[in-house]
Write a protein that holds these residues in place. Sequence first.
Motif, mmCIF file in Angstrom:
data_model
loop_
_atom_site.group_PDB
_atom_site.id
_atom_site.type_symbol
_atom_site.label_atom_id
_atom_site.label_comp_id
_atom_site.label_asym_id
_atom_site.label_seq_id
_atom_site.Cartn_x
_atom_site.Cartn_y
_atom_site.Cartn_z
ATOM 1 N N PHE A 78 82.750 45.323 2.188
ATOM 2 C CA PHE A 78 82.618 44.736 0.847
ATOM 3 C C PHE A 78 82.313 43.244 0.917
ATOM 4 C CE2 PHE A 78 85.506 48.316 -0.781
ATOM 5 C CZ PHE A 78 84.409 49.075 -1.154
ATOM 6 N N LEU A 79 82.900 42.540 1.883
ATOM 7 C CA LEU A 79 82.589 41.115 2.039
ATOM 8 C C LEU A 79 81.101 40.923 2.323
ATOM 9 C CD1 LEU A 79 85.584 39.690 4.125
ATOM 10 C CD2 LEU A 79 85.007 39.147 1.751
ATOM 11 N N LYS A 80 80.561 41.761 3.189
ATOM 12 C CA LYS A 80 79.147 41.635 3.562
ATOM 13 C C LYS A 80 78.227 41.972 2.392
ATOM 14 C CE LYS A 80 75.788 43.257 7.021
ATOM 15 N NZ LYS A 80 74.758 43.728 6.082
ATOM 16 N N THR A 81 78.445 43.145 1.771
ATOM 17 C CA THR A 81 77.532 43.577 0.705
ATOM 18 C C THR A 81 77.651 42.713 -0.536
ATOM 19 O OG1 THR A 81 79.174 45.215 -0.021
ATOM 20 C CG2 THR A 81 77.481 45.960 1.512
ATOM 21 N N CYS A 82 78.882 42.338 -0.918
ATOM 22 C CA CYS A 82 79.066 41.521 -2.124
ATOM 23 C C CYS A 82 78.544 40.098 -1.915
ATOM 24 C CB CYS A 82 80.542 41.484 -2.515
ATOM 25 S SG CYS A 82 81.193 43.069 -3.097
ATOM 26 N N HIS A 137 87.019 46.973 -4.145
ATOM 27 C CA HIS A 137 85.678 46.395 -4.288
ATOM 28 C C HIS A 137 85.666 45.342 -5.383
ATOM 29 C CE1 HIS A 137 81.652 46.268 -6.139
ATOM 30 N NE2 HIS A 137 81.225 46.292 -4.893
ATOM 31 N N ASN A 138 86.263 45.668 -6.540
ATOM 32 C CA ASN A 138 86.263 44.730 -7.668
ATOM 33 C C ASN A 138 87.056 43.465 -7.362
ATOM 34 O OD1 ASN A 138 84.749 46.554 -9.115
ATOM 35 N ND2 ASN A 138 86.496 47.442 -10.177
ATOM 36 N N ILE A 139 88.208 43.623 -6.686
ATOM 37 C CA ILE A 139 89.037 42.457 -6.350
ATOM 38 C C ILE A 139 88.308 41.535 -5.377
ATOM 39 C CG2 ILE A 139 91.098 41.781 -5.034
ATOM 40 C CD1 ILE A 139 92.575 44.076 -6.417
ATOM 41 N N PRO A 158 90.727 47.275 6.906
ATOM 42 C CA PRO A 158 89.893 46.247 7.553
ATOM 43 C C PRO A 158 88.403 46.586 7.510
ATOM 44 C CG PRO A 158 91.830 46.724 8.894
ATOM 45 C CD PRO A 158 91.804 47.749 7.814
ATOM 46 N N MET A 159 88.048 47.866 7.690
ATOM 47 C CA MET A 159 86.641 48.258 7.653
ATOM 48 C C MET A 159 86.073 48.123 6.240
ATOM 49 S SD MET A 159 86.499 51.566 10.194
ATOM 50 C CE MET A 159 87.904 52.385 9.455
ATOM 51 N N GLN A 213 87.252 37.700 -6.103
ATOM 52 C CA GLN A 213 87.717 36.598 -5.270
ATOM 53 C C GLN A 213 86.556 35.807 -4.668
ATOM 54 O OE1 GLN A 213 90.901 35.484 -4.742
ATOM 55 N NE2 GLN A 213 91.458 36.913 -6.370
ATOM 56 N N LEU A 214 85.464 36.498 -4.343
ATOM 57 C CA LEU A 214 84.286 35.804 -3.829
ATOM 58 C C LEU A 214 83.713 34.853 -4.867
ATOM 59 C CD1 LEU A 214 82.403 38.655 -1.911
ATOM 60 C CD2 LEU A 214 83.340 36.567 -0.908
ATOM 61 N N ILE A 215 83.650 35.325 -6.110
ATOM 62 C CA ILE A 215 83.095 34.489 -7.192
ATOM 63 C C ILE A 215 83.994 33.284 -7.440
ATOM 64 C CG2 ILE A 215 82.528 34.433 -9.644
ATOM 65 C CD1 ILE A 215 81.791 37.418 -9.385
ATOM 66 N N LEU A 216 85.323 33.514 -7.467
ATOM 67 C CA LEU A 216 86.250 32.416 -7.737
ATOM 68 C C LEU A 216 86.320 31.442 -6.554
ATOM 69 C CD1 LEU A 216 89.193 34.400 -9.407
ATOM 70 C CD2 LEU A 216 87.515 32.930 -10.544
ATOM 71 N N GLY A 217 86.269 31.976 -5.325
ATOM 72 C CA GLY A 217 86.428 31.120 -4.155
ATOM 73 C C GLY A 217 85.176 30.400 -3.721
ATOM 74 N N GLN A 218 83.971 30.987 -4.020
ATOM 75 C CA GLN A 218 82.689 30.355 -3.662
ATOM 76 C C GLN A 218 82.645 29.935 -2.191
ATOM 77 O OE1 GLN A 218 79.797 29.914 -5.574
ATOM 78 N NE2 GLN A 218 80.874 31.350 -6.918
ATOM 79 N N GLY A 219 83.043 30.866 -1.298
ATOM 80 C CA GLY A 219 82.943 30.613 0.129
ATOM 81 C C GLY A 219 84.206 30.111 0.777
#
Length: 527
Positions: free
Chosen positions: A380-384, A416-418, A374-375, A422-428
């Motif tokens: 990674f969500l914040k920095t990416c 980190h890579n996953i 979870p940490m 997922q951030l790029i594919l999901g766009q929020g």
Amino acid sequence: MQKNDFFRSVTKIICSTLNMQKAITDLNQFLEKELPVDTISFEIYDDEKQILHNIISMYKGKQRLIPDLIISDEIHEDFMISAKDEQMLFEYIPNSRDQEISKQVSKRITTEVFSGMICYLRIEGEFVGAAAVTRDRPYAFTEEEIDLLSSLSEPLTIALVNALRFDELKAVKDQLQDDNKFLQRELAKKAGETIIGAHSGLKATMDMLTQVAGTDVPVMLLGETGVGKEVLANALHRMSPRRDKPFITVNCGAIPEALVDSVLFGYEKGAFTGATQQRKGRFERACGGTLFLDEIGELPLDAQVRLLRVLQEKKIERVGGDVEIPVDARIVTATHRDLRKLVEEGKFREDLWFRLSTFPVEIPPLRERLTDIPMLLAHFLKTCSERLGIPQPPVTAEGIDNLHAYSWPGNVREMHNIIERQLILGQGKVLTFSSLNEPSETNTTTYPLVEVAPAETASAATRLPPVDTGNTFPTLDEVMRLYIEKTLAHCNGKIEGTDGAAQLLGINPSTLRHRMRKLNIAFGKKH
């Protein structure tokens, strides 16, 4: 005293130190014996602002502060006529009341009247300032004394140039030191944020690093690929007394065999074709700090011999040189390979293994510290998101469960890579990570080494068949060997150039050959 002897003595005094105050103090003591003076001063003239700025002034053997003098337009014009005349090296002023500028100087130094010698100081023909030697009364110098003082212009110019350049270098050095301290603090702050789990899943590891940090004992970090060995090596450096010195990283697996010595030990100018200048190696650059040798198991045997010698003798020789250079660097190594097995196979020197593994530290894989997930996810969500400029999305409870259920063969780096993908594919959009635990063609992971087309349309060159190893998960070397062999088959054995295996894999041909040798893959183009 003869003029030549006077000149040599003054030059020796002035050029023996870069400290302007000491030079002028010593000169004052010398002149007290030969021809006593009341004042010796150095002035810098700002032509644009028309300001006479005092650098240093000695009055009757003691240093004193003199305020800046603003020169009027009329006086400035007359003064610059003399100052820019390269033929005029000095000017004798018998009575300060006879010139307007000397009257103003008298007021600035609270002296009613003086007489003295003004030496115009020029650097490469450009006027930069003046030096003055005076007595507090008019007509105070004899012709013989004036003749002696006329020889001061050249050595005083040298003194001024040395002082200015020394001050500039010191200012630059001080600025660099301040910048370095600031960057070290920022790096420490940044790195400290990325050691997620220091008080939970990595607590035992961090406790060991804390225990050994204050020593110079070599440390070997052991763990799977992607567990964060370099991050922890940097943390060890920051906890050590060497924290303000360099932290230099070398990836031993990424250096072509022919360049290992040049990279580690540096080279002299002319040592080989292309060596147009002397270059320091990583050992010299890490002097006083820490040298981190990542993937030490990939170091060729010949280089292992030379590394062992450096560790024993604390000295290196640059390639093409014959001078032994002492080095002082704390050695931290890392590997994901079984070095004991490599020693048994004769691929790693046993004496080097004993030398480097004085204090081994095992880094647990991510699947053994699930409490950190979870940490890591939040970090990674914040920095990416910030770096990609994508709104930080929420994660469902199912998504957290999927992250915990996944085996993480690539550890923290894979996570980190996953998340980034997922951030790029999901766009929020809301993240569920549902694809993590779906069965895949290789029964390992849904994220192959190279992004490929759907299975039904992918070519044979980019689709990996199942690896029959008897294990649920094949080793990284097994997957890499199979992938390289399939790529070579597709390229008909061609390694370099257009349509070669190296180009298809996106790596340097020499790196590919190095990996092929390590994995016992035969060379040669197939016909």
